[in-house]
Structures are given as structure tokens and as C-alpha cells.
Design a protein around this motif. Structure first.
Motif, PDB file in Angstrom:
ATOM      1  N   ASP A 175       0.829  -1.211   0.000  1.00 43.03           N
ATOM      2  CA  ASP A 175       0.000   0.000   0.000  1.00 43.03           C
ATOM      3  C   ASP A 175       0.864   1.262   0.000  1.00 43.03           C
ATOM      4  OD1 ASP A 175      -2.286  -1.532   0.013  1.00 43.03           O
ATOM      5  OD2 ASP A 175      -2.600  -1.392   2.184  1.00 43.03           O
ATOM      6  N   PHE A 176       1.960   1.224   0.763  1.00 42.11           N
ATOM      7  CA  PHE A 176       2.863   2.378   0.804  1.00 42.11           C
ATOM      8  C   PHE A 176       3.468   2.649  -0.572  1.00 42.11           C
ATOM      9  CE2 PHE A 176       7.358   3.586   0.883  1.00 42.11           C
ATOM     10  CZ  PHE A 176       7.261   4.870   1.388  1.00 42.11           C
ATOM     11  N   ARG A 179       0.868   3.971  -3.041  1.00 41.58           N
ATOM     12  CA  ARG A 179       0.548   5.366  -2.731  1.00 41.58           C
ATOM     13  C   ARG A 179       1.661   6.301  -3.223  1.00 41.58           C
ATOM     14  NH1 ARG A 179      -0.453   4.501   2.003  1.00 41.58           N
ATOM     15  NH2 ARG A 179       1.482   5.133   3.035  1.00 41.58           N
ATOM     16  N   ARG A 182       1.542   6.556  -7.051  1.00 46.32           N
ATOM     17  CA  ARG A 182       0.408   7.356  -7.512  1.00 46.32           C
ATOM     18  C   ARG A 182       0.617   8.839  -7.222  1.00 46.32           C
ATOM     19  NH1 ARG A 182      -5.224   4.162  -6.483  1.00 46.32           N
ATOM     20  NH2 ARG A 182      -5.922   5.824  -7.829  1.00 46.32           N
ATOM     21  N   GLU A 183       1.120   9.156  -6.035  1.00 44.54           N
ATOM     22  CA  GLU A 183       1.343  10.551  -5.672  1.00 44.54           C
ATOM     23  C   GLU A 183       2.374  11.215  -6.571  1.00 44.54           C
ATOM     24  OE1 GLU A 183       2.440  10.358  -1.596  1.00 44.54           O
ATOM     25  OE2 GLU A 183       0.371  10.222  -0.853  1.00 44.54           O
TER      26      GLU A 183
END
Length: 202
Positions: A175-176, A179, A182-183
Motif C-alpha cells: 500500500d505504501f 501510494r 500514484r502521488e
């Protein structure tokens, strides 16, 4: 060079593949403009002063610089694990169709891979002899000290649970990484962890 911001407007050698993601994420996050210079596996450009910084793996290029005569204390090293960009990297992957239709094959591949690494770590001299044989057969230069360094460093990436070798993609790490990607605009969509990772050793 003492800190990340000393890289501002400097020439930085990056590999022309997915290993660019972490340094580029670092530069974007820190608002650091750098002059990216695509590099291959050679360290010549860095050694000749063509770039001010370059990509390196601790198990490979970092040690190669030492074998070329550069003392570790003379290098400024930015470890992604220490600056909030510790991405999981190499893994075992299969098409969803393959995993669904041949789960036993996938299980055996995972088991054989883990058994192979466990054996290599417990019998390093023997493992290095096989590596030497294969490299010399392929006419690739073999340096025992460097190969041993690599094997020792790779061992640090594995975990031992109940005396057995273990490595897995944790949901929090997945998940990290998603994220962060995507960021920084590297991806727009991503599968859920439960769809991406399937348990085969049951």
C-alpha cells in the motif's frame, strides 16, 4: 556532498528502467531539480566525473566502487530505506491465469526458490563455486570477494522464521509503494493487495 539538497542542479546518473522510480520520487518529493543522465550498469561515468551522483545497489555497485579503490568513508550514500522510500523490488510473479490453472506449479516454484536460497546461505563456499563455474562458462569475469559480498548482502534481505527462510510482500509495504507511485504520477490505478498477492504455500 552532505545531504539530499546538495544534489540540486547536479548531474545524476540513473538506470533507464524501473529503478528510476525511487530517485525520481525523491526528487519530486523534495522539489530538487537535477540533470538526469541515463546510465547503464557501468560506473565509468561516475568514476570519471561525468555525473555527480549515480544509482547503486548496496550488494553490487557500492562494493564495486570499493574494489576500484574508493573508500566507503569517502562516499555519501542515500539509502532509500532510511528516507521513506523503501520499496519492495524483486519478486516471483505469474499471470493470473497461470496461478488459477496451475497452482501446484506456482507452489513448487516458490518452494524451490526458497529452498535454493536457504541452501546457498548455509553453504556459501559451494554456492560460490557454482557461480564461478557458470560465470566462467559464459566468459564473465569472476571476483570471489565481490560475489561473496553480494551473497552476504542479499542474505540480509531475507527473514528467518522458526528456523526457516521467509520472505513475503506485506500489505503495508504494498500500500505504501502504490501510494508513493500514484502521488508521484507514475501510475494512475492499481490492483488491491488481495488481488495482487496470492498465497500458494498453504
Amino acid at each position: 556532498m552532505n545531504g539530499i539538497f546538495d544534489l540540486y542542479n547536479r548531474k545524476v546518473g540513473l538506470w533507464a528502467n524501473e529503478f528510476q522510480l525511487q530517485p525520481r520520487a525523491l526528487f519530486r518529493r523534495s522539489h530538487i531539480d537535477v540533470k538526469v543522465v541515463p546510465t547503464g550498469s557501468s560506473l565509468d561515468l561516475f568514476l570519471l566525473g561525468g555525473v555527480d551522483a549515480t544509482s547503486a545497489m548496496t550488494y553490487n555497485e557500492y562494493h564495486r566502487l570499493y574494489t576500484y579503490g574508493i573508500d566507503f568513508k569517502d562516499l555519501t550514500v542515500f539509502h532509500f530505506a532510511d528516507i521513506g522510500l523503501d520499496f519492495p523490488e524483486d519478486g516471483l510473479y505469474a499471470l493470473e491465469e497461470t496461478a488459477r490453472r496451475q497452482p501446484e506449479l506456482c507452489r513448487k516454484v516458490v518452494e524451490a526458490t526458497m529452498e535454493g536460497w536457504a541452501y546457498a546461505f548455509k553453504h556459501k563456499d559451494e554456492a560460490l563455486q557454482y557461480v564461478q563455474k557458470e560465470m566462467e562458462s559464459a566468459h564473465i569475469p569472476f571476483a570471489l570477494s565481490h560475489q561473496r559480498w553480494m551473497l552476504d548482502e542479499i542474505e540480509k534481505l531475507f527473514e528467518f522464521r522458526d528456523g526457516s527462510l521467509s520472505i513475503e510482500l506485506r500489505e503495508a509495504d504494498y500500500d505504501f509503494t502504490v501510494r508513493a507511485l500514484r502521488e508521484n504520477g507514475f501510475i494512475r490505478t492499481s490492483p488491491a493487495y488481495a488481488d495482487f498477492r496470492k498465497e500458494v504455500l498453504q
